[in-house]
Write an enzyme that holds these catalytic residues in place. Structure first.
Site, PDB file in Angstrom:
ATOM      1  N   SER A 205       0.826  -1.208   0.000  1.00 19.48           N
ATOM      2  CA  SER A 205       0.000   0.000   0.000  1.00 19.48           C
ATOM      3  C   SER A 205       0.860   1.256   0.000  1.00 19.48           C
ATOM      4  O   SER A 205       1.860   1.337  -0.704  1.00 19.48           O
ATOM      5  CB  SER A 205      -0.959  -0.052   1.194  1.00 19.48           C
ATOM      6  N   ASP A 306     -10.348  -2.186  -5.801  1.00 17.06           N
ATOM      7  CA  ASP A 306      -9.680  -1.639  -4.627  1.00 17.06           C
ATOM      8  C   ASP A 306     -10.172  -0.214  -4.381  1.00 17.06           C
ATOM      9  O   ASP A 306      -9.969   0.667  -5.217  1.00 17.06           O
ATOM     10  CB  ASP A 306      -8.169  -1.643  -4.858  1.00 17.06           C
ATOM     11  N   HIS A 335      -8.822  -3.930  -0.941  1.00 17.09           N
ATOM     12  CA  HIS A 335      -7.511  -3.442  -0.529  1.00 17.09           C
ATOM     13  C   HIS A 335      -6.962  -4.360   0.557  1.00 17.09           C
ATOM     14  O   HIS A 335      -7.452  -4.369   1.690  1.00 17.09           O
ATOM     15  CB  HIS A 335      -7.625  -2.009  -0.003  1.00 17.09           C
TER      16      HIS A 335
END
Length: 382
Positions: A205, A306, A335
């Site tokens: 991320s 996502d 995600h």
């Protein structure tokens, strides 16, 4: 006048007998939609040689991904992935490093008997993991990746973001998506300690492909409620905890009034790292601008749904023409979710892919070395 006839009672139907047929119909419709539209093979966009390597040594890249039927939507995958998946026990040995700017970095080395089988501990492959926003070595998703790497017999170490592991912040600067100085310091330190050991880096991320597009996606009403506000609150807590060091650089009270990640980046991140505006910071932090300069094999996993990384910002076409970048795009997964199976398995699709990829890299290094470029091999997950 004759006597009035008594009213005829009207039978009242109870809704309870109707519930089972309605539930059965709804379940049938949902399953029908699921089997017709949801399971898909991931899209693998990569140059021909890297693509061939992954197809041969990482079977997951070509397998149909079956998201958990009752929570295949991206936001559900994101939320339930954080709640349902296990937190395996991992013991760490912490090491403090001093950064060139005077800051303090904390490396957490995993201590696991499964990774001690290597005949030459100095040559045991090392997996360096970098957490997401406000994350640390204690984040559940990192614990699972460390556990997987240890089970495979590899050494794991986590680079914690400044101030996120409970240590004192020694400078006004924490971390951001565009700055790689702390990563470079950690890699140099690990290579000095284990010069004979191959090193693979795994980032999770933190910024996505386009931070501006990510911020806009998280500002949508439902995403803002579910994710943006919570993450911004975590960032505010970080600033509040280290206000003594940070007030030298920014107006702490103004930062603590931020209610979105974009507001936080405008009031703190851009200023702390020397950018003239939040927009300039987001442009500098966009990895899509630098893909053509990548010279080591990199595998990136992203889900099309996502909520942190909108599909239109994912550089699929660019990856098709790059020799060292592979982009694996699933239709679902959210995600860091990637839940699969009727009952989510102990691990996720992301973890299976991670385990296959690190083993492929370390066990077939000669094939990768035929690709142009040298250095550490990386994996990214959004």
């Amino acid at each position: 006048m004759g006597a009035e006839e008594p009213p005829v009672p009207v039978p009242v139907l109870s809704p309870l007998p109707l519930l089972p047929p309605l539930l059965a119909a709804a379940t049938t419709a949902l399953l029908g939609y699921y089997w017709a539209r949801v399971p898909r093979r991931p899209l693998l966009a990569a140059g021909p040689r890297l693509r061939a390597f992954l197809e041969q040594h990482c079977p997951a890249v070509g397998e149909t991904f079956y998201p958990t039927p009752w929570c295949f939507e991206g936001r559900l995958q994101t939320v339930l992935g954080a709640l349902l998946l296990a937190r395996p026990p991992v013991s760490y040995r912490s090491e403090a490093l001093r950064a060139p700017d005077g800051g303090q970095l904390i490396l957490d080395w995993a201590e696991d008997a499964d990774s001690n089988w290597h005949p030459d501990p100095h040559a045991c492959p090392t997996v360096l993991l970098i957490p997401g926003l406000t994350g640390s070595s204690q984040a559940a998703y990192l614990l699972r990746l460390v556990h997987r790497a240890s089970r495979a017999g590899y050494r794991s170490v986590v680079l914690n973001h400044r101030g996120c592991r409970g240590e004192e912040l020694l400078t006004p600067r924490t971390f951001c998506a565009s700055n790689t100085e702390d990563l470079e310091t950690a890699i140099a330190h690990i290579n000095r300690r284990y010069p004979q050991a191959p090193l693979l880096a795994v980032g999770v991320s933190l910024g996505g492909w386009d931070p501006d597009a990510s911020a806009a996606s998280l500002e949508q009403p439902l995403n803002n409620l579910l994710f943006n506000q919570r993450l911004t609150a975590s960032l505010r807590c970080l600033i509040s905890r280290h206000r003594a060091a940070i007030r030298e650089k920014v107006d702490v009270e103004h930062v603590l009034q931020a209610r979105t990640i974009r507001e936080f980046d405008k009031r703190y991140t851009a200023q702390a790292f020397g950018y003239r505006s939040c927009r300039e910071y987001y442009q500098a932090a966009s990895p899509a601008r630098w893909l053509h300069r990548v010279r080591v094999p990199v595998l990136c996993l992203n889900a099309s749904d996502d909520p942190f990384s909108p599909l239109h910002a994912i550089p699929v076409e660019a990856a098709r023409h790059l020799p060292h970048v592979a982009l694996l795009l699933t239709a679902h997964g959210g995600h860091l979710g990637f839940l699969e199976g009727l009952c989510p398995r102990p691990g996720s699709y992301m973890e299976r892919l991670f385990a296959q990829f690190i083993s492929a890299v370390f066990e077939h290094r000669e094939e990768l070395q035929q690709l142009e470029g040298d250095g550490a091999v990386g994996q990214g997950a959004a």
